[in-house]
Motif scaffolding. Structure first.
Motif, PDB file in Angstrom:
ATOM      1  N   SER A  77      -1.345   6.256   1.938  1.00 59.34           N
ATOM      2  CA  SER A  77      -0.306   5.825   3.028  1.00 59.34           C
ATOM      3  C   SER A  77      -0.669   6.620   4.057  1.00 59.34           C
ATOM      4  O   SER A  77      -0.866   7.857   4.165  1.00 59.34           O
ATOM      5  N   GLY A  78      -0.827   5.869   5.353  1.00 57.15           N
ATOM      6  CA  GLY A  78      -1.086   6.331   6.658  1.00 57.15           C
ATOM      7  C   GLY A  78      -2.540   6.402   6.924  1.00 57.15           C
ATOM      8  O   GLY A  78      -3.011   6.966   8.034  1.00 57.15           O
ATOM      9  N   GLN A  79      -3.209   6.222   5.999  1.00 56.95           N
ATOM     10  CA  GLN A  79      -4.958   6.459   6.219  1.00 56.95           C
ATOM     11  C   GLN A  79      -5.546   4.883   6.403  1.00 56.95           C
ATOM     12  O   GLN A  79      -6.312   4.955   7.078  1.00 56.95           O
ATOM     13  N   LEU A 105       0.892  -0.947  -0.105  1.00 52.62           N
ATOM     14  CA  LEU A 105       0.034  -0.154  -0.069  1.00 52.62           C
ATOM     15  C   LEU A 105       0.728   1.096   0.031  1.00 52.62           C
ATOM     16  O   LEU A 105       0.706   2.176  -0.891  1.00 52.62           O
ATOM     17  N   ASP A 106       1.693   1.406   0.803  1.00 51.77           N
ATOM     18  CA  ASP A 106       2.584   2.301   0.967  1.00 51.77           C
ATOM     19  C   ASP A 106       3.306   2.571  -0.322  1.00 51.77           C
ATOM     20  O   ASP A 106       3.449   4.001  -0.724  1.00 51.77           O
ATOM     21  N   ARG A 134      -8.193  -1.240   8.830  1.00 50.82           N
ATOM     22  CA  ARG A 134      -8.351  -0.020   9.702  1.00 50.82           C
ATOM     23  C   ARG A 134      -8.458   1.314   8.876  1.00 50.82           C
ATOM     24  O   ARG A 134      -7.360   1.575   8.309  1.00 50.82           O
ATOM     25  N   LEU A 135      -9.429   2.290   9.053  1.00 47.18           N
ATOM     26  CA  LEU A 135      -9.289   3.698   8.441  1.00 47.18           C
ATOM     27  C   LEU A 135      -9.103   4.484   9.612  1.00 47.18           C
ATOM     28  O   LEU A 135      -9.778   4.416  10.577  1.00 47.18           O
ATOM     29  N   LEU A 136      -7.961   5.171   9.682  1.00 53.37           N
ATOM     30  CA  LEU A 136      -7.650   5.936  10.777  1.00 53.37           C
ATOM     31  C   LEU A 136      -8.056   7.327  10.475  1.00 53.37           C
ATOM     32  O   LEU A 136      -7.787   8.235   9.551  1.00 53.37           O
ATOM     33  N   VAL A 137      -9.488   7.422  10.887  1.00 48.96           N
ATOM     34  CA  VAL A 137     -10.629   8.568  10.773  1.00 48.96           C
ATOM     35  C   VAL A 137      -9.917   9.844  11.363  1.00 48.96           C
ATOM     36  O   VAL A 137      -9.165   9.964  12.301  1.00 48.96           O
TER      37      VAL A 137
END
Length: 142
Positions: free
Chosen positions: A22-24, A14-15, A38-41
C-alpha cells in the motif's frame, strides 16, 4: 470491451488485499489495451550504486500484469504467476518513479499472458521488459 475494474477499484483492491505494498504501487491508467502502474520509488527500493533494485522492478512488473488481468476478469485474488522472465536493460534512475506499461497478449479460460515495459518516469527508453503467465482459478472468469 468493458473493464471489470477501473483505476479506483484496482487501487482500492491493492490497499485492501495487499497492505504490504500500500502506498508503493498505484494504477495510473487502464483501458482495454494498456494498464500503466507507478512504483513510488524511495529508499527501500534502492540498492548500492544508486539504482532501483531488481526485486523492486520484478515486483512492479508482477503486480502490473496481475492488475491488468483483474481489470478484465474482476476481483480474483487467487490468480497466480506460473511463469516469469525479466530482462534488465539499463540502469533506472534512483530519483525517479518507475512506470510499468502492461499489455495482455492472451486471456484464456485458465491462462493469461502479459508483457510489461518498465521506464524511469520521464524517460523514453525502457529499463526492463518482463513477460509473465498467470493461472486463473477455474470458474473465476466471468
Amino acid at each position: 470491451m468493458a473493464l471489470a475494474m477501473d483505476c479506483a477499484t484496482l487501487n482500492g483492491f491493492l490497499d485492501r488485499v495487499f497492505p504490504q505494498i500500500s502506498g508503493q504501487i498505484r494504477v495510473e491508467s487502464v483501458d482495454a489495451q494498456v494498464l500503466i502502474a507507478r512504483l513510488l520509488v524511495d529508499e527501500q527500493h534502492l540498492r548500492p550504486g544508486g539504482t532501483v533494485s531488481g526485486p523492486a522492478m520484478f515486483a512492479l512488473a508482477d503486480v502490473t500484469i496481475y492488475l491488468a488481468i483483474l481489470s478484465r476478469i474482476g476481483e480474483v485474488a487467487l490468480a497466480v504467476t506460473t511463469n516469469a522472465s525479466i530482462d534488465f536493460m539499463r540502469k533506472p534512475e534512483a530519483g525517479r518513479d518507475l512506470l510499468a506499461e502492461c499489455r495482455i497478449l492472451k486471456l484464456g479460460r485458465v491462462l493469461a499472458v502479459g508483457d510489461v515495459l518498465i521506464r524511469s518516469d520521464g524517460m523514453d527508453q525502457p529499463v526492463a521488459r518482463c513477460s509473465m503467465t498467470y493461472s486463473i482459478p477455474p470458474g473465476a472468469k466471468g
